[in-house]
Design an enzyme around this catalytic site. Structure first.
Site, PDB file in Angstrom:
ATOM      1  CB  ILE A 337     -22.804 -10.735  10.512  1.00 18.93           C
ATOM      2  CG1 ILE A 337     -23.477  -9.829   9.491  1.00 18.93           C
ATOM      3  CG2 ILE A 337     -24.133 -11.954  11.029  1.00 18.93           C
ATOM      4  CD1 ILE A 337     -22.546 -11.254   9.051  1.00 18.93           C
ATOM      5  CD  GLU A 363       5.696 -12.905   3.080  1.00 18.70           C
ATOM      6  OE1 GLU A 363       5.098 -13.456   2.178  1.00 18.70           O
ATOM      7  OE2 GLU A 363       4.806 -14.081   4.110  1.00 18.70           O
TER       8      GLU A 363
HETATM    9  C1  LIG Z   1       3.193 -10.218  12.900  1.00 17.04           C
HETATM   10  C2  LIG Z   1       4.552  -9.558  11.858  1.00 17.04           C
HETATM   11  C3  LIG Z   1       5.095 -10.878  10.966  1.00 17.04           C
HETATM   12  C4  LIG Z   1       6.158 -10.753  10.546  1.00 17.04           C
HETATM   13  N1  LIG Z   1       7.399 -11.407  10.144  1.00 17.04           N
HETATM   14  C5  LIG Z   1       8.402 -11.006   9.272  1.00 17.04           C
HETATM   15  C6  LIG Z   1       9.432 -12.125   9.165  1.00 17.04           C
HETATM   16  O1  LIG Z   1       8.987 -13.763   9.558  1.00 17.04           O
HETATM   17  N2  LIG Z   1      10.129 -11.778   8.268  1.00 17.04           N
HETATM   18  C7  LIG Z   1      10.592 -10.464   8.768  1.00 17.04           C
HETATM   19  O2  LIG Z   1      11.506  -9.914   8.056  1.00 17.04           O
HETATM   20  N3  LIG Z   1       9.365  -9.737   8.441  1.00 17.04           N
HETATM   21  C8  LIG Z   1       8.554 -10.213   9.059  1.00 17.04           C
HETATM   22  N4  LIG Z   1       7.524  -8.552   9.704  1.00 17.04           N
HETATM   23  C9  LIG Z   1       7.734  -7.891   9.115  1.00 17.04           C
HETATM   24  C10 LIG Z   1       7.152  -7.194   7.822  1.00 17.04           C
HETATM   25  O3  LIG Z   1       6.903  -7.266   6.810  1.00 17.04           O
HETATM   26  C11 LIG Z   1       7.026  -5.440   7.622  1.00 17.04           C
HETATM   27  O4  LIG Z   1       6.024  -4.655   9.562  1.00 17.04           O
HETATM   28  C12 LIG Z   1       6.481  -4.957   7.273  1.00 17.04           C
HETATM   29  O5  LIG Z   1       7.473  -5.084   5.945  1.00 17.04           O
HETATM   30  C13 LIG Z   1       5.866  -3.107   7.178  1.00 17.04           C
HETATM   31  O6  LIG Z   1       7.680  -2.514   8.146  1.00 17.04           O
HETATM   32  P1  LIG Z   1       7.019  -1.120   9.244  1.00 17.04           P
HETATM   33  O7  LIG Z   1       6.860  -2.716   9.761  1.00 17.04           O
HETATM   34  O8  LIG Z   1       8.539  -1.563  10.107  1.00 17.04           O
HETATM   35  O9  LIG Z   1       6.428  -0.381   8.516  1.00 17.04           O
HETATM   36  P2  LIG Z   1       6.793   1.423   8.249  1.00 17.04           P
HETATM   37  O10 LIG Z   1       8.344   0.859   6.548  1.00 17.04           O
HETATM   38  O11 LIG Z   1       7.900   1.793   8.861  1.00 17.04           O
HETATM   39  O12 LIG Z   1       6.109   1.832   7.405  1.00 17.04           O
HETATM   40  C14 LIG Z   1       4.914   2.043   8.520  1.00 17.04           C
HETATM   41  C15 LIG Z   1       3.960   2.778   7.520  1.00 17.04           C
HETATM   42  O13 LIG Z   1       4.748   4.112   6.792  1.00 17.04           O
HETATM   43  C16 LIG Z   1       4.010   3.292   4.693  1.00 17.04           C
HETATM   44  N5  LIG Z   1       4.844   3.388   4.027  1.00 17.04           N
HETATM   45  C17 LIG Z   1       6.549   3.781   4.255  1.00 17.04           C
HETATM   46  N6  LIG Z   1       7.324   3.450   2.868  1.00 17.04           N
HETATM   47  C18 LIG Z   1       5.792   4.104   2.594  1.00 17.04           C
HETATM   48  C19 LIG Z   1       6.040   4.948   1.144  1.00 17.04           C
HETATM   49  N7  LIG Z   1       7.301   5.066   0.479  1.00 17.04           N
HETATM   50  N8  LIG Z   1       4.673   4.857   0.778  1.00 17.04           N
HETATM   51  C20 LIG Z   1       3.477   5.141   0.833  1.00 17.04           C
HETATM   52  N9  LIG Z   1       4.267   4.984   2.379  1.00 17.04           N
HETATM   53  C21 LIG Z   1       4.999   4.087   3.142  1.00 17.04           C
HETATM   54  C22 LIG Z   1       3.335   1.762   5.411  1.00 17.04           C
HETATM   55  O14 LIG Z   1       2.837   1.520   4.265  1.00 17.04           O
HETATM   56  C23 LIG Z   1       3.260   2.222   6.806  1.00 17.04           C
HETATM   57  O15 LIG Z   1       1.610   2.339   6.206  1.00 17.04           O
HETATM   58  C24 LIG Z   1       6.345  -8.842  10.242  1.00 17.04           C
HETATM   59  C25 LIG Z   1       5.375  -8.310  11.173  1.00 17.04           C
HETATM   60  C26 LIG Z   1       4.755  -9.204  12.113  1.00 17.04           C
HETATM   61  C27 LIG Z   1       3.770  -7.655  12.178  1.00 17.04           C
END
Ligand SMILES: Cc1cc2nc3c(=O)[nH]c(=O)nc-3n(C[C@H](O)[C@H](O)[C@H](O)COP(=O)(O)OP(=O)(O)OC[C@H]3O[C@@H](n4cnc5c(N)ncnc54)[C@H](O)[C@@H]3O)c2cc1C
Length: 385
Positions: A337, A363
């Site tokens: 927009i 989360e």
């Molecule tokens: C800005 C920010 C703040 C955060 N704050 C916190 C915090 O305060 N405390 C904390 O503990 N964590 C925190 N996190 C971590 C956040 O919770 C994780 O990044 C999130 O849970 C995803 O985990 P990952 O990044 O390891 O991705 P991965 O688990 O590696 O996932 C990568 C991709 O694979 C997909 N995937 C994984 N498993 C499956 C499955 N079984 N089936 C289908 N698809 C799947 C996911 O959906 C995603 O698309 C934060 C992250 C960010 C970026």
């Protein structure tokens, strides 16, 4: 079902809006540009009582319900999603874990300062090698006399570099899988506790995100939260409730973007008239308003179930999933927009769009939310086991 906010919730929303218009809105772009976490404003939010709305009165809170806390998070995200995320992680995750599972002594020691915003909480579950599969964590807690010794690295921790109190999940019994994970309180200044490199982010740049490194950190056994081995189950419960907050947070981002887009559309003239008079623009804003309403209602339902003591895992996931995708969709439309002006940093909508993306990741990713919802549908017989 009651669709109205109570008078008290309306008053909290109005007071928060007045504060945010004055103390947050004028600075949000600068905090984003400078990657600056506004510690002072966080403290002010605490002294004004916003960080304690849903915590028990004996610890300085207002003893209100889940929706009231969501009103605060939503109201902050409308202006600055980074600061709002810092508050959500502080309230729902770190303080929420202590309030929900800490002993009386632990609550009395930590909650008053957390609730008042004098201290900041961080919640440490994710690791470099374990995100969605959080139970695959490798951080270890080894009993040594009266202490536990913590070793490992936590990743992407909101408030990680600025926190005073850390709730850390670690494996205390490597043979016991999920029931071998315990939760501990670690205080800032503990020997061996440090933060790694500064994590540069796409959005939410006013929120501090850090690696938290535990190198032979000794914590007294009294720092264990609840029973040994209960940490993973506690974390899942904390996340379940946290998702209601994140749903509200995402709804707030969408609402802020819609308000910016509507205001711009009334000002911007093309073909001799405000672009807000074009049906194409009106429909985008109508769709935004409808999705925001739906996200808010799903969030309110999950909050109401939680407060009624009923199961709410699926509803919290549905709210989080829908609100996150609404935030991403609505912020993208808000940029549309604005045309070319939406793509540049003179207007806030590009920041809203960058910030919104985390809603689909943090989360529990959108895929994880769909897994939780599908699991519930399997139980109900809609899908094969
Ligand atoms: C800005 C920010 C703040 C955060 N704050 C916190 C915090 O305060 N405390 C904390 O503990 N964590 C925190 N996190 C971590 C956040 O919770 C994780 O990044 C999130 O849970 C995803 O985990 P990952 O990044 O390891 O991705 P991965 O688990 O590696 O996932 C990568 C991709 O694979 C997909 N995937 C994984 N498993 C499956 C499955 N079984 N089936 C289908 N698809 C799947 C996911 O959906 C995603 O698309 C934060 C992250 C960010 C970026």
């Amino acid at each position: 079902m009651n669709f109205e906010l109570t008078d008290e919730q309306r008053q909290i929303r109005q007071t928060l809006t007045d504060f945010a218009e004055r103390e947050i809105k004028p600075h949000a772009a600068r905090w984003d540009r400078d990657q600056a976490f506004p510690r002072e404003v966080f403290g002010q939010l605490g002294s004004l009582g916003f960080l304690g709305v849903a915590f028990p009165e004996p610890y300085g809170g207002a003893g209100a319900d889940t929706l009231t806390q969501v009103v605060v998070v939503e109201g902050l995200a409308r202006y600055d999603a980074g600061l709002a995320l810092a508050c959500a992680a502080h309230m729902s995750l770190a303080s929420g874990h202590l309030a929900g599972f800490g002993s009386d002594a632990q609550r009395a020691r930590y909650l008053p300062d957390l609730v008042a915003g004098r201290k900041i909480g961080a919640w440490c579950l994710t690791e470099p090698g374990s995100g969605s599969d959080a139970a695959a964590m490798t951080t270890r807690a080894t009993r040594k006399g009266d202490n536990f010794i913590l070793n490992g690295t936590k990743m992407f921790i909101t408030n990680g570099g600025v926190a005073d109190v850390y709730v850390v999940m670690a494996v205390s019994d490597p043979g016991a899988a999920r029931t071998g994970i315990s939760a501990f309180i670690v205080e800032r200044g503990a020997k061996g506790l440090s933060t790694g490199r500064k994590i540069e982010k796409l959005g939410l740049r006013s929120s501090d995100t850090a690696e938290v490194i535990l190198d032979n950190v000794a914590v007294p056994a009294a720092s264990l939260i609840g029973e040994p081995g209960a940490g993973y189950a506690q974390a899942l419960k904390v996340l379940e409730a946290g998702r209601i907050g994140i749903a509200g947070w995402a709804t707030g981002i969408a609402r802020g973007a819609m308000e910016e887009a509507a205001a711009y559309a009334k000002e911007r003239r093309q073909f001799g008239q405000p672009i807000a008079s074009f049906q194409a623009i009106q429909w985008m804003i109508a769709d935004m308003a409808t999705r925001i309403d739906a996200a808010w209602l799903l969030t309110g339902r999950a909050a109401a179930l939680r407060d009624a003591g009923k199961p709410f895992a699926r509803e919290a996931s549905a709210a989080k999933l829908f609100a996150s995708e609404t935030a991403m969709w609505a912020t993208t439309k808000a940029v549309q927009i604005h045309g070319g002006y939406g793509y540049v940093t003179d207007f806030p909508v590009e920041r809203y769009m960058r910030d919104a993306k985390l809603a689909e990741i943090g989360e529990g990713t959108s895929e994880v939310q769909r897994m939780i919802i599908a699991k519930s549908l399997i139980k109900e017989g809609y899908l094969p086991a």
